[in-house]
Design a protein around this motif. Structure first.
Motif, PDB file in Angstrom:
ATOM      1  N   ARG A   1       0.801  -1.143  -0.114  1.00  0.00           N
ATOM      2  CA  ARG A   1      -0.046   0.079   0.144  1.00  0.00           C
ATOM      3  C   ARG A   1       0.791   1.315  -0.017  1.00  0.00           C
ATOM      4  O   ARG A   1       0.406   2.221  -0.794  1.00  0.00           O
ATOM      5  CB  ARG A   1      -0.829  -0.051   1.296  1.00  0.00           C
ATOM      6  N   MET A   2       1.899   1.001   0.616  1.00  0.00           N
ATOM      7  CA  MET A   2       3.004   2.371   0.756  1.00  0.00           C
ATOM      8  C   MET A   2       3.415   2.736  -0.517  1.00  0.00           C
ATOM      9  O   MET A   2       4.161   3.778  -0.845  1.00  0.00           O
ATOM     10  CB  MET A   2       4.008   2.547   1.827  1.00  0.00           C
ATOM     11  N   ASP A   3       3.495   1.485  -1.458  1.00  0.00           N
ATOM     12  CA  ASP A   3       4.167   1.791  -2.629  1.00  0.00           C
ATOM     13  C   ASP A   3       3.649   3.177  -3.553  1.00  0.00           C
ATOM     14  O   ASP A   3       4.091   3.987  -4.237  1.00  0.00           O
ATOM     15  CB  ASP A   3       4.274   0.616  -3.774  1.00  0.00           C
ATOM     16  N   ALA A   4       2.305   3.255  -3.238  1.00  0.00           N
ATOM     17  CA  ALA A   4       1.443   4.119  -4.041  1.00  0.00           C
ATOM     18  C   ALA A   4       1.243   5.744  -3.120  1.00  0.00           C
ATOM     19  O   ALA A   4       0.445   6.236  -3.307  1.00  0.00           O
ATOM     20  CB  ALA A   4       0.046   3.476  -4.341  1.00  0.00           C
ATOM     21  N   GLY A   5       2.083   5.467  -1.927  1.00  0.00           N
ATOM     22  CA  GLY A   5       1.748   6.625  -1.009  1.00  0.00           C
ATOM     23  C   GLY A   5       2.766   7.861  -1.336  1.00  0.00           C
ATOM     24  O   GLY A   5       2.405   8.930  -0.404  1.00  0.00           O
ATOM     25  N   GLY A   6       3.523   8.019  -2.114  1.00  0.00           N
ATOM     26  CA  GLY A   6       4.451   9.020  -2.242  1.00  0.00           C
ATOM     27  C   GLY A   6       4.378   9.677  -3.871  1.00  0.00           C
ATOM     28  O   GLY A   6       3.779   8.808  -4.604  1.00  0.00           O
ATOM     29  N   PRO A   7       4.811  10.694  -4.159  1.00  0.00           N
ATOM     30  CA  PRO A   7       4.958  11.020  -5.311  1.00  0.00           C
ATOM     31  C   PRO A   7       5.504  10.292  -6.551  1.00  0.00           C
ATOM     32  O   PRO A   7       5.094  10.403  -7.712  1.00  0.00           O
ATOM     33  CB  PRO A   7       5.719  12.473  -5.398  1.00  0.00           C
ATOM     34  N   LEU A   8       6.473   9.222  -5.987  1.00  0.00           N
ATOM     35  CA  LEU A   8       7.037   8.507  -7.002  1.00  0.00           C
ATOM     36  C   LEU A   8       6.575   7.270  -7.138  1.00  0.00           C
ATOM     37  O   LEU A   8       6.959   6.323  -8.049  1.00  0.00           O
ATOM     38  CB  LEU A   8       8.485   8.221  -6.808  1.00  0.00           C
ATOM     39  N   ASP A   9       5.354   6.891  -6.254  1.00  0.00           N
ATOM     40  CA  ASP A   9       4.562   5.745  -6.436  1.00  0.00           C
ATOM     41  C   ASP A   9       5.283   4.382  -6.191  1.00  0.00           C
ATOM     42  O   ASP A   9       4.999   3.469  -6.884  1.00  0.00           O
ATOM     43  CB  ASP A   9       3.621   5.707  -7.607  1.00  0.00           C
ATOM     44  N   ARG A  10       6.227   4.253  -5.270  1.00  0.00           N
ATOM     45  CA  ARG A  10       7.199   3.174  -4.996  1.00  0.00           C
ATOM     46  C   ARG A  10       7.714   3.440  -3.876  1.00  0.00           C
ATOM     47  O   ARG A  10       8.337   4.480  -3.335  1.00  0.00           O
ATOM     48  CB  ARG A  10       7.922   2.717  -6.230  1.00  0.00           C
ATOM     49  N   LEU A  11       8.326   2.138  -3.174  1.00  0.00           N
ATOM     50  CA  LEU A  11       9.065   2.362  -2.054  1.00  0.00           C
ATOM     51  C   LEU A  11      10.627   2.173  -2.713  1.00  0.00           C
ATOM     52  O   LEU A  11      10.782   1.982  -3.641  1.00  0.00           O
ATOM     53  CB  LEU A  11       9.083   1.007  -1.044  1.00  0.00           C
ATOM     54  N   ALA A  12      11.463   3.063  -1.997  1.00  0.00           N
ATOM     55  CA  ALA A  12      12.757   2.830  -2.196  1.00  0.00           C
ATOM     56  C   ALA A  12      13.389   1.529  -2.130  1.00  0.00           C
ATOM     57  O   ALA A  12      13.024   0.517  -1.467  1.00  0.00           O
ATOM     58  CB  ALA A  12      13.693   3.840  -1.266  1.00  0.00           C
ATOM     59  N   ALA A  13      14.219   1.320  -2.939  1.00  0.00           N
ATOM     60  CA  ALA A  13      15.075  -0.088  -2.889  1.00  0.00           C
ATOM     61  C   ALA A  13      16.428   0.368  -2.022  1.00  0.00           C
ATOM     62  O   ALA A  13      17.092   1.588  -1.830  1.00  0.00           O
ATOM     63  CB  ALA A  13      15.755  -0.511  -4.345  1.00  0.00           C
ATOM     64  N   PRO A  14      16.923  -0.651  -1.172  1.00  0.00           N
ATOM     65  CA  PRO A  14      18.209  -0.184  -0.420  1.00  0.00           C
ATOM     66  C   PRO A  14      19.301   0.600  -1.260  1.00  0.00           C
ATOM     67  O   PRO A  14      19.818   1.429  -0.606  1.00  0.00           O
ATOM     68  CB  PRO A  14      18.534  -1.533   0.003  1.00  0.00           C
ATOM     69  N   ALA A  15      19.464   0.169  -2.655  1.00  0.00           N
ATOM     70  CA  ALA A  15      20.524   0.848  -3.315  1.00  0.00           C
ATOM     71  C   ALA A  15      20.248   2.236  -3.580  1.00  0.00           C
ATOM     72  O   ALA A  15      21.353   3.050  -3.593  1.00  0.00           O
ATOM     73  CB  ALA A  15      20.830   0.184  -4.630  1.00  0.00           C
TER      74      ALA A  15
END
Length: 258
Positions: A199-213
């Protein structure tokens, strides 16, 4: 390579952001020291990095144990880069937060970086150079229910970043912080679960969670000479979550003339 000739100690680096940082720093020429509590996972991470032709070693350490923390500082010796990444993320509303988890968060997120830095920075000062990068959180900037202890400890770490920049900067040691947003790491997924993460994937302007890198790239930049005039700052790496307002439908509000 830009980190040739440096030694980097990254705490909590057997997985997640810490491991991604160790891998990128090793690829940039640093000799990396991996730390964590899990002996087998730590050795596996060091072998994997060494298998690329880079220089990596593992030191087992429990950062909640003052004696183990002192042992880590002694075994690491002189370092040029310190990344205070290890963290403990207790979840729960303030009214139900248990004291044991709260104390572990204090020990891991504040006491450990404080005294590890105190032990290692004198050698950096003596050389007249060094870089310390503290890993904060988006939650130190905005109120988020259920992570009060974590956010409070990371806010304190950001305050230490500014204080240490003032104390160590005149001697040539830079201190900065990175404040990630939600990142797809084992710690985060274990705390919030896959469904919430999706659900958080779509929670920000970029529509994704960060990858560790994504986070590691900024850490490596701050540790390098490319950031030689950056000191005492915290860089948000949260995909714009703390900078861009979104309405309840998840859309950014459009500009409007008046």
């Amino acid at each position: 390579m830009e980190l040739d000739g440096t030694i980097a100690l990254i705490t909590g680096s057997t997985s997640g952001i810490g491991r991604a940082t160790a891998e990128l720093m090793a690829a940039a020429g640093a000799r990396v020291i991996i730390t964590g509590r899990d002996l087998e996972r730590g050795k596996a991470a060091a072998r994997a990095i060494s298998g690329t032709g880079a220089d990596a070693r593992f030191i087992a350490a429990d950062l909640t144990d003052p004696e183990s923390l002192r042992g880590l500082a002694g075994d690491a010796g002189e370092v040029d880069i310190l990344v205070n990444n290890a963290a403990f993320l207790p979840t729960g509303l303030t009214t139900v937060q248990d004291m044991k988890s709260f104390d572990i968060a204090l020990a891991t997120n504040i006491r450990a970086p404080y005294f590890l830095t105190a032990a290692l920075v004198p050698a950096m000062i003596a050389k007249g150079r060094g870089s310390i990068v503290n890993i904060g959180t988006m939650g130190a900037r905005i109120g988020m229910p259920g992570v009060s202890a974590y956010s409070a400890t990371k806010s304190a770490l950001e305050a230490l970043t500014r204080t240490w920049a003032a104390e160590f900067g005149p001697a040539g040691v830079r201190v900065n912080a990175v404040a990630p947003g939600p990142t797809r790491t084992e710690m985060v997924l274990a705390s919030i679960g896959e469904e919430t993460a999706d659900r958080m994937d779509a929670g920000g302007p970029l529509d994704r969670l960060a990858a560790p890198a994504d986070i590691a790239e900024v850490i490596v930049f701050l540790a390098s000479d490319r950031a030689r005039h950056i000191n005492g700052t915290t860089i948000a790496v949260d995909g714009g979550r703390t900078a861009v307002y979104r309405n309840q439908s998840g859309n950014q509000l459009s500009s409007r003339s008046t």
